[in-house]
Design an enzyme around this catalytic site. Structure first.
Site, short mmCIF file in Angstrom:
data_model
loop_
_atom_site.label_atom_id
_atom_site.label_comp_id
_atom_site.label_asym_id
_atom_site.label_seq_id
_atom_site.Cartn_x
_atom_site.Cartn_y
_atom_site.Cartn_z
N HIS A 84 0.84 -1.20 0.00
CA HIS A 84 0.00 0.00 0.00
C HIS A 84 0.88 1.24 0.00
CE1 HIS A 84 -3.60 -2.34 0.76
NE2 HIS A 84 -2.90 -3.03 1.65
N ALA A 85 0.33 2.35 -0.44
CA ALA A 85 0.94 3.67 -0.39
C ALA A 85 2.43 3.69 -0.75
CB ALA A 85 0.67 4.33 0.95
#
Length: 94
Positions: free
Chosen positions: A19-20
């Site tokens: 993620h991210a």
């Protein structure tokens, strides 16, 4: 002409998953290669060079993905991306 397709399964072991920030770093590394690179997770396949594609998979800790590359630099692409997941992403948890 021989097509080189290379793929490898890898387990996501860091706390935040893909993620991210880790996803952005992954996409940046994938973008260095000429090969077509995909991440396969459950029944979905996405372009590993697309941040939106990678984020849309929702890959979390404990999930297993397949990194698949098709092209002249497929082997080195898969090796670097697997190494990134197994080594560098894990370091961020420490």
């Amino acid at each position: 002409m021989i097509r080189l397709v290379k793929e490898k399964k890898v387990m996501i072991t860091n706390k935040t998953g893909l993620h991210a920030r880790p996803a952005a770093q992954f996409v940046q590394k994938a973008g260095k290669y000429d090969s077509k690179i995909e991440i396969v997770f459950e029944e979905k396949e996405v372009n590993a060079k697309s941040i939106m594609g990678v984020m849309s998979l929702g890959v979390g800790k404990g999930n297993e993905i397949i990194i698949r590359a098709d092209g002249d630099d497929a082997e080195s692409a898969v090796e670097e991306l697997v190494d990134f997941i197994e080594v560098e992403m894990k370091k961020e948890d420490e």
